[in-house]
Motif scaffolding. Structure first.
Motif, PDB file in Angstrom:
ATOM      1  N   PHE A  10      11.862   5.113  -0.221  1.00  0.00           N
ATOM      2  CA  PHE A  10      12.012   3.725   0.226  1.00  0.00           C
ATOM      3  C   PHE A  10      11.354   2.759  -0.770  1.00  0.00           C
ATOM      4  N   VAL A  11      10.080   2.997  -1.061  1.00  0.00           N
ATOM      5  CA  VAL A  11       9.352   2.091  -1.958  1.00  0.00           C
ATOM      6  C   VAL A  11       9.973   2.087  -3.350  1.00  0.00           C
ATOM      7  N   THR A  12      10.242   3.265  -3.872  1.00  0.00           N
ATOM      8  CA  THR A  12      10.738   3.351  -5.247  1.00  0.00           C
ATOM      9  C   THR A  12      12.096   2.665  -5.367  1.00  0.00           C
ATOM     10  N   THR A  13      12.984   2.921  -4.399  1.00  0.00           N
ATOM     11  CA  THR A  13      14.302   2.281  -4.418  1.00  0.00           C
ATOM     12  C   THR A  13      14.169   0.758  -4.392  1.00  0.00           C
ATOM     13  N   LEU A  14      13.314   0.253  -3.521  1.00  0.00           N
ATOM     14  CA  LEU A  14      13.224  -1.202  -3.358  1.00  0.00           C
ATOM     15  C   LEU A  14      12.512  -1.881  -4.526  1.00  0.00           C
ATOM     16  N   TYR A  15      11.477  -1.231  -5.061  1.00  0.00           N
ATOM     17  CA  TYR A  15      10.799  -1.831  -6.225  1.00  0.00           C
ATOM     18  C   TYR A  15      11.736  -1.801  -7.442  1.00  0.00           C
ATOM     19  N   LEU A  48      10.076  10.452   2.149  1.00  0.00           N
ATOM     20  CA  LEU A  48      10.912   9.316   2.553  1.00  0.00           C
ATOM     21  C   LEU A  48      10.232   7.987   2.187  1.00  0.00           C
ATOM     22  N   PHE A  49       8.894   7.949   2.282  1.00  0.00           N
ATOM     23  CA  PHE A  49       8.164   6.737   1.897  1.00  0.00           C
ATOM     24  C   PHE A  49       8.358   6.480   0.403  1.00  0.00           C
ATOM     25  N   ASP A  50       8.279   7.565  -0.375  1.00  0.00           N
ATOM     26  CA  ASP A  50       8.517   7.444  -1.824  1.00  0.00           C
ATOM     27  C   ASP A  50       9.918   6.886  -2.076  1.00  0.00           C
ATOM     28  N   GLY A  53       0.818  -1.212   0.000  1.00  0.00           N
ATOM     29  CA  GLY A  53       0.000   0.000   0.000  1.00  0.00           C
ATOM     30  C   GLY A  53       0.846   1.253   0.000  1.00  0.00           C
ATOM     31  N   ALA A  54       2.052   1.127   0.551  1.00  0.00           N
ATOM     32  CA  ALA A  54       2.951   2.286   0.634  1.00  0.00           C
ATOM     33  C   ALA A  54       3.330   2.819  -0.743  1.00  0.00           C
ATOM     34  N   ALA A  55       3.140   2.002  -1.790  1.00  0.00           N
ATOM     35  CA  ALA A  55       3.451   2.465  -3.153  1.00  0.00           C
ATOM     36  C   ALA A  55       2.588   3.674  -3.543  1.00  0.00           C
ATOM     37  N   ILE A  56       1.545   3.930  -2.774  1.00  0.00           N
ATOM     38  CA  ILE A  56       0.697   5.100  -3.046  1.00  0.00           C
ATOM     39  C   ILE A  56       1.514   6.397  -2.922  1.00  0.00           C
ATOM     40  N   PHE A  57       2.622   6.336  -2.184  1.00  0.00           N
ATOM     41  CA  PHE A  57       3.476   7.518  -2.010  1.00  0.00           C
ATOM     42  C   PHE A  57       4.552   7.626  -3.094  1.00  0.00           C
TER      43      PHE A  57
END
Ligand SMILES: *Cc1c(COP(=O)(O)O)cnc(C)c1O
Length: 481
Positions: A371-376, A367-369, A271-275
Motif C-alpha cells: 500500500f505505502v510503496t504503491t502510493l508513494y 500488505l502495508f508495504d 509511519g506506515a512507511a516503516i513497512f
C-alpha cells in the motif's frame, strides 16, 4: 419487554438487512474500483443536505433504502479519482472487523471486557515496535485518532519531564514544546489543553523543503530558556500534513539526547512507511523517539479511527494518567498491560486491534508495504507529470503521496484566487476530489493519492480538467474587464 424491543434485536432481521447492506457496499466497491461510478462526491450545500435528511426521517422509508441513500450522499474514498484528504479507502476485511467490533461492543477498558481484542492489541503493538527498531522494553496502545494519540504522548511527556507532580498539583513552571511551524494543528492544540498557552508553543522555522530547519534548533531552545520557559519536548513530523515532507528525525533525535528533551514523532500519516523497504529510510532515526504516533486509517487501510501510540519504554506509558480509578482495577501502580484504560484517555474504546489483526492474519505486514510503496510511487509519478506540464507549477518533489502544485497560467495578482476557484469548481463538479492548502500565504492545490487503483490516466484527466477550468476562469475574467 416490549414487542418493539424484540423486533429491534431480531437476529433474522439482522441477517436480511446485513446481507442487503453487504450487497450494497460490494456493489459500491466494485463500481468505484472499476471506474464505473461517475462522481467521487455529489456536492450538496449544507443547508440543503440538512433539509433532505430532516424530510427523510418523516418519510417512513426502510433502513435498506437509508443505507443506499447514505452512499449517494457521501464521499467515495474507493473511487480512484478521490485524491483529497489523507483517509484510506478501507480495505474490506477491516470493515468486517469493525462490524464485528460494533456488534460485540467489548468495551476494552478492563481485560474482562475484551479478552481477544486486548491480547490482539499487544500483538499488533509488538509488530509496530519490532518494525520501528525498538527493543524489548517498548510498549504502546491503540487509541481513537492521531489527535488524541498526540495529546496522550505529550501528556505523558509532561508527567515524565516536569519538575513537580503536574498531574496532582498543577503547573508549577512555564512548560513548552518545540514543534515545526508546519506541524499538524493538533500539536498546538495539545499544548494549549495542557495549559502551556501560546507562549509554550515554540515554532521552529522550516527550510526550503518545508521540514524543520535543524540549524535553528539551538537558537530556538536558547531563546525559549532565556524567556524562562522549560522546554520539555521536541515534536518531529513524519511527514507534515500540508506538504507531506519528513523531518530529519536522526538530527532531531541527536538534539533531544543532547538537551535531554522528550522526542515525540508525529508519524500519523507516514509511519506506515516503516513497512516499506523502499521508503523506510525516510524514517531513519525514528527508533530514537520516546513516543511515536501512527494512524491506521490513513496509510494502513483500516476503518476510522484507529491509531497506534508507541513508547520506546513501556514503563512511560503508565505515567500518563496517574489518577486513581480503583473501582476498575485493583491497584493503579501495577503495570498490568491488559487493563487498557490505565494508559488510554478513553475509558470505553472500540476493538480496533481486530482491524489490524485481520489484515495481519491474512497478509502479514506485506500488505502495508504494498500500500505505502504503491502510493508513494504514485506521488512521485504525479509530481513528475505536473512538473512536465506547462500549465502547472510543482511546489516541490514530494517525499510521500502528498503533492502540492498550482495552475500557473493566471496573472500574478489573480493566481491565488484562480486556484481557489479551480478547487471549488472541482468540488462542485464531483468527478475528482482534491483539496487545497496555504503555503507561505499562497494558495496551492493539494492531492493525497490514497487509492492504489489511481493510475496515470486519472492523473492525465485531472490535469486536463484543471487546465480547462483555469482557462475558463481566465476567459471570464477578461470578459468582465
Ligand atoms: C492526520 C494527522 C493528524 C491527526 O490525526 P487524526 O487521526 O485525524 O486525529 C495528526 N498529525 C498528522 C501529521 C496527521 O497527518
Amino acid at each position: 419487554m416490549t414487542s418493539r424491543l424484540k423486533k429491534a434485536y431480531d437476529p433474522e432481521k439482522f441477517k436480511v438487512e446485513g446481507h442487503q447492506l453487504i450487497d450494497t457496499l460490494s456493489d459500491y466497491i466494485s463500481s468505484a474500483l472499476q471506474n464505473k461510478s461517475q462522481k467521487v462526491t455529489d456536492w450538496n450545500l449544507p443547508d440543503n443536505e440538512y433539509a433532505f435528511w430532516k424530510n427523510y426521517l418523516s418519510a417512513g422509508k426502510s433502513n435498506t433504502l437509508l443505507f443506499e441513500e447514505v452512499l449517494k450522499h457521501s464521499i467515495h474514498t474507493h473511487n480512484p479519482r478521490y485524491m483529497g484528504h489523507q483517509i484510506a479507502p478501507t480495505v474490506p476485511i477491516s470493515a468486517l472487523a469493525t462490524l464485528q467490533s460494533a456488534l460485540m461492543n467489548n468495551g476494552m477498558a478492563v481485560y474482562e471486557m475484551g479478552m481477544a481484542s486486548t491480547a490482539m492489541e499487544r500483538i499488533v503493538i509488538d509488530t509496530f515496535n519490532e518494525a520501528l527498531g525498538y527493543d524489548v522494553n517498548a510498549g504502546g496502545l491503540l487509541t481513537s485518532g492521531g489527535t488524541l494519540a498526540n495529546l496522550t504522548a505529550l501528556l505523558c511527556a509532561r508527567n515524565v519531564m516536569a519538575s513537580n507532580d503536574v498531574w496532582n498539583d498543577g503547573l508549577d513552571e512555564n512548560l513548552a514544546v518545540m514543534v515545526s511551524e508546519e506541524a499538524h494543528y493538533c500539536v498546538s492544540r495539545a499544548a494549549k489543553i495542557m495549559g502551556f498557552g501560546e507562549g509554550g508553543i515554540i515554532k521552529v522555522p522550516v527550510n526550503e523543503n518545508f521540514t524543520i530547519d535543524t540549524t535553528k534548533l539551538d537558537t530556538c531552545l536558547a531563546e525559549a530558556t532565556a524567556k524562562g520557559l522549560k522546554v520539555i519536548a521536541l515534536v518531529g513530523s513524519a511527514p507534515s500534513t500540508s506538504t507531506g515532507m519528513y523531518d530529519d528525525l536522526e538530527t532531531l533525535g541527536d538534539f533531544c539526547t543532547q538537551h535531554q528533551l522528550w522526542f515525540h514523532v508525529d508519524a500519523a500519516h507516514g509511519g506506515a512507511a516503516i513497512f516499506s523497504p523502499q521508503y523506510k529510510s525516510l524514517l531513519k532515526g525514528i527508533n530514537r523517539a520516546d513516543s511515536v504516533v501512527i494512524d491506521g486509517h490513513k496509510m494502513m487501510m483500516t476503518s476510522s479511527i484507529t491509531t497506534a501510540l508507541l513508547f520506546k519504554d513501556h514503563k512511560d506509558s503508565y505515567k500518563t494518567f496517574s489518577q486513581k480509578a480503583q473501582y476498575l482495577w485493583g491497584s493503579q501502580e501495577d503495570e498490568d498491560w491488559f487493563n487498557m484504560a490505565k494508559r488510554t484517555f478513553e475509558c470505553t474504546k472500540s476493538m480496533m486491534s481486530l482491524r489490524f489483526f485481520a489484515i495481519l492474519n491474512e497478509h502479514g505486514t506485506a500488505l502495508f508495504d504494498d500500500f505505502v510503496t504503491t502510493l508513494y510511487d504514485s506521488g512521485k509519478q504525479f509530481a513528475t507529470m505536473v512538473k512536465a506540464h506547462e500549465d502547472f507549477e510543482l511546489l516541490l518533489v514530494p517525499d510521500s503521496n502528498i503533492v502540492c502544485f498550482r495552475y500557473s497560467k493566471a496573472s500574478a495578482e489573480k493566481i491565488d484566487l484562480c486556484n481557489r476557484q479551480i478547487r471549488q469548481q472541482l468540488l462542485e463538479d464531483g468527478e475528482f476530489y482534491i483539496v487545497e492548502t496555504q503555503i507561505k500565504g499562497r494558495h496551492y492545490l493539494r492531492v493525497t493519492i490514497m487509492n492504489p487503483f489511481t493510475e496515470r490516466s486519472h492523473f492525465e484527466r485531472l490535469l486536463d480538467k484543471i487546465s480547462e477550468i483555469g482557462k475558463n476562469i481566465e476567459t471570464k475574467d477578461h470578459a468582465t474587464l
